[in-house]
Write a protein that holds these residues in place. Structure first.
Motif, PDB file in Angstrom:
ATOM      1  N   VAL A   1       0.852  -1.187   0.000  1.00  0.00           N
ATOM      2  CA  VAL A   1       0.000   0.000   0.000  1.00  0.00           C
ATOM      3  C   VAL A   1       0.886   1.235   0.000  1.00  0.00           C
ATOM      4  O   VAL A   1       1.853   1.337   0.769  1.00  0.00           O
TER       5      VAL A   1
ATOM      6  N   ALA B   1      -3.184   0.327  -3.709  1.00  0.00           N
ATOM      7  CA  ALA B   1      -2.798  -0.919  -3.055  1.00  0.00           C
ATOM      8  C   ALA B   1      -2.504  -1.940  -4.153  1.00  0.00           C
ATOM      9  O   ALA B   1      -3.221  -1.989  -5.167  1.00  0.00           O
TER      10      ALA B   1
ATOM     11  N   ILE C   1      -8.629  -2.462   3.530  1.00  0.00           N
ATOM     12  CA  ILE C   1      -7.222  -2.334   3.165  1.00  0.00           C
ATOM     13  C   ILE C   1      -6.340  -2.546   4.393  1.00  0.00           C
ATOM     14  O   ILE C   1      -5.309  -3.235   4.332  1.00  0.00           O
TER      15      ILE C   1
ATOM     16  N   GLY D   1      -3.654  -5.630   4.894  1.00  0.00           N
ATOM     17  CA  GLY D   1      -2.253  -5.405   5.225  1.00  0.00           C
ATOM     18  C   GLY D   1      -1.802  -6.232   6.415  1.00  0.00           C
ATOM     19  O   GLY D   1      -0.701  -6.797   6.416  1.00  0.00           O
TER      20      GLY D   1
ATOM     21  N   SER E   1     -13.119  -2.726   0.340  1.00  0.00           N
ATOM     22  CA  SER E   1     -11.935  -2.037  -0.185  1.00  0.00           C
ATOM     23  C   SER E   1     -12.223  -1.252  -1.465  1.00  0.00           C
ATOM     24  O   SER E   1     -11.289  -0.781  -2.118  1.00  0.00           O
TER      25      SER E   1
ATOM     26  N   THR F   1     -10.484   2.197  -2.583  1.00  0.00           N
ATOM     27  CA  THR F   1      -9.045   2.264  -2.817  1.00  0.00           C
ATOM     28  C   THR F   1      -8.746   1.685  -4.193  1.00  0.00           C
ATOM     29  O   THR F   1      -9.323   0.661  -4.574  1.00  0.00           O
TER      30      THR F   1
ATOM     31  N   ILE G   1      -6.981  -0.544  -6.573  1.00  0.00           N
ATOM     32  CA  ILE G   1      -6.180  -1.759  -6.417  1.00  0.00           C
ATOM     33  C   ILE G   1      -5.507  -2.095  -7.742  1.00  0.00           C
ATOM     34  O   ILE G   1      -6.158  -2.145  -8.792  1.00  0.00           O
TER      35      ILE G   1
END
Length: 267
Positions: free
Chosen positions: A110, A115, A127, A131, A216, A219, A221
């Motif tokens: 990330v 990410a 996210i 992680g 997610s 974000t 990806i």
């Protein structure tokens, strides 16, 4: 300074070098993100692996299923498949150094608004949770007793996630989701047999990134793994496996402006 992400390399060293020339990659200023599956099936896994290792901090990569397969075969926990092209690595004088370096690589990365993962994330994972889960696997891979993980890593079950999974079952589900998943159900049950294009997805399944209310989803990806999907870019998804090793193209994207660069397969 720019950040470029490149799709599955799979031993296609010639195309990788050509693509770096096209994007005018400068390791002193630019960053390169590699979505995993560095090795296998293509002709030049050994020089490609050496090149990436020598690039140092200019490159960020995540592990793919083929990279993990190399580690499994090297550890005696899996057999070479007839289509594998990793023997040169296994026979190389710097084999141990290369394999040790590969075990230190991340499963999930990330940075800023992006990410990176090889395959995907389960719908219930944020996210932050992804992680943390990836870190559990990374710690096991780097540990002196990583052979214990390899002895229990392969398997398609369980094909869903529970927060209370423990031990090697927990690690297997994390690895399978992040390095093997293409489709899943609304409640996150994965189908590992499916490898086709989006038009042939079995009933009850959908692309992992299309699950409604995926946690997610806000974000962006960056991923690979699904050559049947091909280059697929939306507001919050950059899928870069355009099947170079299968006669397609090797794709890169500059994250700052989303400009795409491609090199056709040399063979």
């Amino acid at each position: 300074m720019a950040t470029y992400a490149i799709g599955d390399l799979q031993g296609c060293f010639t195309e990788f070098q050509q693509l770096l020339e096209v994007i005018r990659f400068d390791p002193a200023q630019d960053k390169l993100w590699l979505v995993g599956d560095i090795v296998n099936r293509g002709p030049d896994s050994l020089p490609l692996l050496r090149c990436i290792k020598q690039a140092g901090d200019a490159i960020r990569m995540v592990l793919g299923n083929h990279d993990l397969h190399l580690l499994m075969v090297a550890a005696g926990m899996a057999a070479n498949h007839p289509s594998d092209t990793i023997q040169a690595i296994l026979d190389a004088p710097d084999r141990n150094e290369l394999l040790h370096w590969l075990r230190q690589q991340k499963l999930f990365h990330v940075e800023g608004q992006y990410a990176m993962v090889h395959a995907g994330l389960l719908p219930s994972w944020s996210i932050a949770q992804a992680g943390q889960l990836a870190h559990e696997v990374e710690t096991a891979l780097r540990h002196d007793d990583h052979h214990e993980l390899f002895a229990r890593m392969y398997g398609n079950e369980p094909n869903y996630w529970q927060d209370d999974w423990t031990g090697y079952i927990r690690l297997r589900v994390i690895i399978n989701a992040m390095t093997r998943m293409r489709v899943c159900t609304l409640d996150g049950r994965m189908n590992f047999a499916f490898k086709g294009n989006p038009q042939s997805i079995p009933d009850g399944y959908m692309p992992w990134f299309s699950v409604p209310h995926r946690i997610s989803q806000n974000t962006t990806i960056v991923c690979g793994h699904w050559s049947g999907l091909g280059l697929h870019i939306t507001d919050h998804l950059i899928a870069l496996d355009s099947g170079c090793v299968w006669g397609g193209q090797l794709s890169a994207i500059r994250l700052e402006d989303r400009k795409v660069f491609q090199i056709p397969c040399a063979q």
